[in-house]
Write a protein that holds these residues in place. Structure first.
Motif, mmCIF file in Angstrom:
data_model
loop_
_atom_site.group_PDB
_atom_site.id
_atom_site.type_symbol
_atom_site.label_atom_id
_atom_site.label_comp_id
_atom_site.label_asym_id
_atom_site.label_seq_id
_atom_site.Cartn_x
_atom_site.Cartn_y
_atom_site.Cartn_z
ATOM 1 N N ARG A 1 3.885 11.880 -1.717
ATOM 2 C CA ARG A 1 3.640 10.430 -1.626
ATOM 3 C C ARG A 1 4.638 9.752 -0.718
ATOM 4 N NH1 ARG A 1 1.965 8.268 -7.608
ATOM 5 N NH2 ARG A 1 1.905 6.295 -6.495
ATOM 6 N N ALA A 2 4.234 8.576 -0.232
ATOM 7 C CA ALA A 2 5.044 7.914 0.790
ATOM 8 C C ALA A 2 6.008 6.874 0.242
ATOM 9 C CB ALA A 2 4.150 7.240 1.815
ATOM 10 N N THR B 1 -5.145 6.092 -0.127
ATOM 11 C CA THR B 1 -4.279 4.933 0.023
ATOM 12 C C THR B 1 -4.641 3.925 -1.066
ATOM 13 O OG1 THR B 1 -5.839 4.093 1.665
ATOM 14 C CG2 THR B 1 -3.837 5.092 2.501
ATOM 15 N N ARG C 1 0.847 -1.194 0.000
ATOM 16 C CA ARG C 1 0.000 0.000 0.000
ATOM 17 C C ARG C 1 0.876 1.235 0.000
ATOM 18 N NH1 ARG C 1 -5.093 -1.092 -1.092
ATOM 19 N NH2 ARG C 1 -5.969 0.456 0.324
ATOM 20 N N GLU C 2 0.313 2.307 -0.530
ATOM 21 C CA GLU C 2 1.022 3.573 -0.525
ATOM 22 C C GLU C 2 0.059 4.665 -0.095
ATOM 23 O OE1 GLU C 2 2.898 4.609 -4.280
ATOM 24 O OE2 GLU C 2 3.847 6.367 -3.376
ATOM 25 N N LEU C 3 0.601 5.741 0.460
ATOM 26 C CA LEU C 3 -0.202 6.882 0.903
ATOM 27 C C LEU C 3 0.160 8.092 0.056
ATOM 28 C CD1 LEU C 3 -1.968 8.458 3.051
ATOM 29 C CD2 LEU C 3 0.151 8.738 4.348
#
Lengths: 171, 171
Positions: free
Chosen positions: A152-153, A132, A91-93
Motif C-alpha cells: 500500500r501507498a 484506489t 486517496r490511497e493505492l
C-alpha cells in the motif's frame, strides 16, 4: 480534561535535497509523535520540489507544534494542514495479490469487479489487483479478497478548489 | 572503470513501532544514499506490520550494503530487492488538479479519458483527477494535462507469482 486527539493530513512542499526526508521524519521520531502513513514523490522535477503527505494523530496542541517545527526547517517551502483547511480529496493505492485454485481466483475477480479494483497482472494461479480509494475502502476490499500479499501507498491528498500548495518565491 | 548505477525497488517489512521509519531513512541519509521515492503503510494491522517501498539508485556495491544494513535493523523482518528478484509490478498514484475556464476543463476531461485517469472531484472551475500507472505514464499525463497542483504517492511494488514478502516467525 484530556484534549481530544484527531487525525490530521498534512502536506509539505520541500526542496528535494539529500537528507530532507530524514529531517522531516526525525522531527516526529525525536518527539515521539506518530506517523500513520507517509508518501513522498517529486512533483515539480524542473524546480526539484517534492511533496510529502503525512497522516498523523494528535491533540490540537501537538499538531500545532508539528506544523510550526516543519515550517522552520530550511528546505521546507510550505506546510498545509488539509484537515483544518477544509474540503480535500484523500486517496490511497494498494496492490493485492491473490493465489489459489480456479474457484478462488474467480471469486477474487468477482469481488474486484464489484469494488472497482483493476487486474494489473495475471499468471497461472496468481492475480494482482490494483485498487484506489479511501483507506477504509481499501481495508474493506482486503477483508473481502483475503490476499496473500499487500503493498500500500499511504494517503495522497490534495485540497479541493483553487487553494494550491505553492512554493515560496526564491529569496 | 566506474561501476554502473542502477535503479532498485526495495520492499521492507517492518514491525510498526515508533521510530522505525526514522531509522530506515536515517540509514540512507547518514551515508548520503539517495531515496527517489518512498511509501509506507500498515499491511497487516493484526500483527502491526508495515511495508516500506523504497526506490533508490546506486552501484551494485552500494545496493548490497543498503540491503545488509536494512536487514540488520531490529524491527525489520524481511528485505526484498524486487529489481534483482525478477518480474514485479510497480504502480504509482497521482492526484492532479486542473483549474480554468470551460474550454480548459473540457480539454482536461478529454485527455484524462484517453489516459484512463478518473475524475474524483469537481467544482465550478476546478477538477481533480486520480491516475495510476508507472511513474513514466504519470509523468506523461502530467505533461499533457498541465495541472496547477500535483500530489503523488511514490512507487508501490509487489513481486509477480508466488514469491511473497513474509514476516519471519516470532522468535
Amino acid at each position: 480534561m484530556a484534549e481530544a486527539e484527531r487525525r490530521h493530513t498534512i502536506s509539505v512542499l520541500v526542496e528535494n535535497e539529500p537528507g530532507v526526508l530524514a529531517r522531516v521524519i526525525g522531527l516526529f521520531a525525536g518527539r515521539g509523535y506518530n506517523i500513520e502513513s507517509l508518501t513522498v514523490a517529486e512533483v515539480d522535477p524542473g524546480r526539484h520540489l517534492s511533496r510529502i503527505n503525512i497522516v498523523t494523530t494528535g491533540t490540537e496542541f501537538v499538531i500545532e507544534q508539528i506544523k510550526a517545527l516543519l515550517a522552520k526547517l530550511v528546505p521546507v517551502h510550505t506546510v498545509q494542514d488539509l484537515t483544518v483547511l477544509g474540503p480535500h480529496v484523500e486517496r490511497e493505492l494498494a496492490l493485492v495479490k491473490v493465489t489459489g485454485d480456479r474457484e478462488r481466483l474467480i471469486e477474487a475477480l468477482r469481488i474486484a469487479d464489484f469494488m472497482h479494483a483493476r487486474l494489473v497482472d495475471s499468471m497461472p494461479g496468481c492475480l494482482v489487483f490494483e485498487a484506489t480509494g479511501t483507506p477504509d475502502e481499501l481495508d474493506a476490499l482486503i477483508e473481502l479478497v483475503r490476499p496473500v500479499e499487500v503493498s500500500r501507498a499511504g494517503v495522497v491528498a490534495i485540497g479541493r478548489g483553487a487553494t494550491i500548495l505553492e512554493a515560496k518565491a526564491a529569496a
